[in-house]
Design a protein around this motif. Structure first.
Motif, PDB file in Angstrom:
ATOM      1  N   MET A   1       0.759  -1.411   0.120  1.00 39.43           N
ATOM      2  CA  MET A   1       0.192  -0.145   0.249  1.00 39.43           C
ATOM      3  C   MET A   1       0.963   1.286   0.199  1.00 39.43           C
ATOM      4  SD  MET A   1      -3.399  -0.219   2.570  1.00 39.43           S
ATOM      5  CE  MET A   1      -4.931  -1.240   1.696  1.00 39.43           C
ATOM      6  N   SER A   2       0.459   2.132  -0.789  1.00 41.82           N
ATOM      7  CA  SER A   2       1.427   3.157  -0.784  1.00 41.82           C
ATOM      8  C   SER A   2       1.614   4.053   0.613  1.00 41.82           C
ATOM      9  CB  SER A   2       0.523   4.535  -1.796  1.00 41.82           C
ATOM     10  OG  SER A   2      -0.360   5.023  -1.482  1.00 41.82           O
ATOM     11  N   VAL A   3       0.901   4.175   1.499  1.00 36.62           N
ATOM     12  CA  VAL A   3       0.891   4.764   2.923  1.00 36.62           C
ATOM     13  C   VAL A   3       2.137   4.184   3.038  1.00 36.62           C
ATOM     14  CG1 VAL A   3      -1.511   5.560   2.892  1.00 36.62           C
ATOM     15  CG2 VAL A   3      -0.987   3.551   4.165  1.00 36.62           C
ATOM     16  N   PHE A   4       2.339   3.113   2.685  1.00 36.98           N
ATOM     17  CA  PHE A   4       3.247   2.730   4.314  1.00 36.98           C
ATOM     18  C   PHE A   4       4.325   1.967   3.161  1.00 36.98           C
ATOM     19  CE2 PHE A   4      -0.477   0.456   5.636  1.00 36.98           C
ATOM     20  CZ  PHE A   4      -0.054   0.804   7.114  1.00 36.98           C
ATOM     21  N   LYS A   5       4.555   3.264   2.101  1.00 38.56           N
ATOM     22  CA  LYS A   5       5.799   2.877   1.197  1.00 38.56           C
ATOM     23  C   LYS A   5       7.007   3.169   1.855  1.00 38.56           C
ATOM     24  CE  LYS A   5       6.752   4.544  -3.729  1.00 38.56           C
ATOM     25  NZ  LYS A   5       7.207   6.164  -4.236  1.00 38.56           N
ATOM     26  N   ASN A   6       7.381   4.428   2.035  1.00 34.85           N
ATOM     27  CA  ASN A   6       8.048   4.740   3.022  1.00 34.85           C
ATOM     28  C   ASN A   6       8.862   4.708   4.516  1.00 34.85           C
ATOM     29  OD1 ASN A   6       9.558   5.504   0.630  1.00 34.85           O
ATOM     30  ND2 ASN A   6       8.709   6.860   0.521  1.00 34.85           N
ATOM     31  N   ARG A  15       5.399   8.208  23.409  1.00 41.67           N
ATOM     32  CA  ARG A  15       4.997   8.964  22.396  1.00 41.67           C
ATOM     33  C   ARG A  15       5.122   8.105  20.813  1.00 41.67           C
ATOM     34  NH1 ARG A  15       1.795  12.744  23.983  1.00 41.67           N
ATOM     35  NH2 ARG A  15       0.809  14.311  22.951  1.00 41.67           N
ATOM     36  N   LEU A  16       3.247   8.091  20.770  1.00 40.19           N
ATOM     37  CA  LEU A  16       3.163   7.679  19.359  1.00 40.19           C
ATOM     38  C   LEU A  16       2.537   8.407  18.266  1.00 40.19           C
ATOM     39  CD1 LEU A  16       1.035   4.045  19.931  1.00 40.19           C
ATOM     40  CD2 LEU A  16       4.250   4.785  19.156  1.00 40.19           C
ATOM     41  N   TYR A  17       3.308   8.382  17.127  1.00 40.37           N
ATOM     42  CA  TYR A  17       2.449   9.295  16.232  1.00 40.37           C
ATOM     43  C   TYR A  17       1.598   8.757  15.114  1.00 40.37           C
ATOM     44  CZ  TYR A  17       2.600  12.102  11.596  1.00 40.37           C
ATOM     45  OH  TYR A  17       2.205  12.863  10.338  1.00 40.37           O
ATOM     46  N   VAL A  18       0.019   8.842  14.857  1.00 36.98           N
ATOM     47  CA  VAL A  18      -0.606   8.320  14.106  1.00 36.98           C
ATOM     48  C   VAL A  18      -0.890   8.945  13.053  1.00 36.98           C
ATOM     49  CG1 VAL A  18      -2.892   6.398  14.164  1.00 36.98           C
ATOM     50  CG2 VAL A  18      -1.549   6.596  15.518  1.00 36.98           C
ATOM     51  N   LYS A  19      -1.191   8.485  11.954  1.00 34.85           N
ATOM     52  CA  LYS A  19      -1.270   9.325  10.427  1.00 34.85           C
ATOM     53  C   LYS A  19      -1.887   8.564   9.467  1.00 34.85           C
ATOM     54  CE  LYS A  19       2.659   8.725   8.190  1.00 34.85           C
ATOM     55  NZ  LYS A  19       3.867   8.906   7.170  1.00 34.85           N
ATOM     56  N   MET A  58      -3.526  19.521   9.529  1.00 34.90           N
ATOM     57  CA  MET A  58      -3.041  18.602  10.437  1.00 34.90           C
ATOM     58  C   MET A  58      -4.315  17.377  11.212  1.00 34.90           C
ATOM     59  SD  MET A  58      -0.095  18.690  11.556  1.00 34.90           S
ATOM     60  CE  MET A  58       0.992  17.576  12.114  1.00 34.90           C
ATOM     61  N   LYS A  59      -5.121  17.838  10.058  1.00 31.64           N
ATOM     62  CA  LYS A  59      -6.501  16.315  10.597  1.00 31.64           C
ATOM     63  C   LYS A  59      -6.116  14.798   9.671  1.00 31.64           C
ATOM     64  CE  LYS A  59     -11.219  16.154  10.482  1.00 31.64           C
ATOM     65  NZ  LYS A  59     -11.800  16.148  11.543  1.00 31.64           N
ATOM     66  N   GLY A  60      -6.453  14.419  10.596  1.00 34.20           N
ATOM     67  CA  GLY A  60      -5.585  12.888  10.040  1.00 34.20           C
ATOM     68  C   GLY A  60      -4.672  12.340  10.222  1.00 34.20           C
ATOM     69  N   GLN A  61      -4.218  13.281  11.706  1.00 37.67           N
ATOM     70  CA  GLN A  61      -3.105  12.755  12.466  1.00 37.67           C
ATOM     71  C   GLN A  61      -3.412  12.841  13.758  1.00 37.67           C
ATOM     72  OE1 GLN A  61       0.897  14.814  10.618  1.00 37.67           O
ATOM     73  NE2 GLN A  61      -0.996  15.470   9.491  1.00 37.67           N
ATOM     74  N   ALA A  62      -2.920  12.349  14.168  1.00 33.60           N
ATOM     75  CA  ALA A  62      -2.969  12.046  15.781  1.00 33.60           C
ATOM     76  C   ALA A  62      -1.846  11.718  16.903  1.00 33.60           C
ATOM     77  CB  ALA A  62      -4.117  11.746  16.322  1.00 33.60           C
ATOM     78  N   PRO A  88      -6.036   2.187   6.716  1.00 31.92           N
ATOM     79  CA  PRO A  88      -5.634   1.348   7.812  1.00 31.92           C
ATOM     80  C   PRO A  88      -4.444   2.682   8.440  1.00 31.92           C
ATOM     81  CG  PRO A  88      -4.359   1.888   4.992  1.00 31.92           C
ATOM     82  CD  PRO A  88      -5.734   2.739   5.259  1.00 31.92           C
ATOM     83  N   LEU A  89      -4.660   2.453   9.285  1.00 31.10           N
ATOM     84  CA  LEU A  89      -3.353   3.525  10.243  1.00 31.10           C
ATOM     85  C   LEU A  89      -1.531   3.220  10.349  1.00 31.10           C
ATOM     86  CD1 LEU A  89      -5.589   3.207  13.831  1.00 31.10           C
ATOM     87  CD2 LEU A  89      -5.674   5.177  12.058  1.00 31.10           C
ATOM     88  N   VAL A  90      -0.825   4.209  10.103  1.00 31.71           N
ATOM     89  CA  VAL A  90       0.059   4.175   9.852  1.00 31.71           C
ATOM     90  C   VAL A  90       0.383   4.536  11.898  1.00 31.71           C
ATOM     91  CG1 VAL A  90       2.281   5.134   8.427  1.00 31.71           C
ATOM     92  CG2 VAL A  90      -0.071   4.170   7.497  1.00 31.71           C
ATOM     93  N   VAL A  91       1.161   3.988  11.857  1.00 31.73           N
ATOM     94  CA  VAL A  91       1.429   4.257  12.946  1.00 31.73           C
ATOM     95  C   VAL A  91       3.427   4.367  13.272  1.00 31.73           C
ATOM     96  CG1 VAL A  91       1.869   3.619  15.918  1.00 31.73           C
ATOM     97  CG2 VAL A  91      -0.476   3.049  13.867  1.00 31.73           C
TER      98      VAL A  91
END
Length: 113
Positions: A1-6, A15-19, A58-62, A88-91
Motif C-alpha cells: 500500500m502506498s501509505v506504507f511505502k517509505n 509517544r506514538l504518531y498516528v497518521k 493536521m487533520k488525519g493525524q494524532a 489503515p492507520l500508519v503508526v
C-alpha cells in the motif's frame, strides 16, 4: 500500500504518531483502541495516557502518549495497519519536539566562518 511505502518506525519513545486517520474518527475511537495498552487500575498510567487528535491542516493525524516505551512498542506493533473506517492507520514513534543542538545537521555541513 502506498501509505506504507517509505514506512520507518522511528526511535522508540513512549509517544506514538498516528497518521492516515479517516475524517470521521473521533478521540473516543482512539481512546478505545489505545486504552488497551494501559493498566486502568493504575492512576499513574491513566494520567500518562493522552491522545491529541489534530485538527485543521493536521487533520488525519494524532499523538498518543503511553506510560512506557514497552507499552508504546506493543501498541505500535499491534495497531500499525489496523483498518479503521476503511483506512489503515500508519503508526510510528513520535519524534522529539526538541532540536538536537549537540548533533550537527549533515545536510548543512560545517563551513568555516
Amino acid at each position: 500500500m502506498s501509505v506504507f511505502k517509505n514506512y520507518e518506525p522511528g526511535e522508540p519513545t513512549c509517544r506514538l504518531y498516528v497518521k492516515n486517520i479517516a475524517k470521521q474518527v473521533e478521540e473516543k475511537d482512539l481512546k478505545y483502541i489505545y486504552g488497551r495498552y494501559i493498566d486502568p487500575s493504575s492512576e499513574a498510567e491513566r494520567n500518562m495516557f493522552d491522545i491529541m487528535l489534530m485538527e485543521g491542516r493536521m487533520k488525519g493525524q494524532a499523538f498518543v502518549g503511553l506510560p512506557s516505551e514497552r507499552c508504546a512498542e506493543k501498541a505500535r506493533r499491534d495497531t500499525n495497519g489496523y483498518v479503521l473506517y476503511d483506512k489503515p492507520l500508519v503508526v510510528q514513534f513520535a519524534r522529539s519536539a526538541k532540536p538536537k543542538a549537540d548533533v550537527p545537521d549533515p545536510k548543512k555541513g560545517s563551513r568555516p566562518r
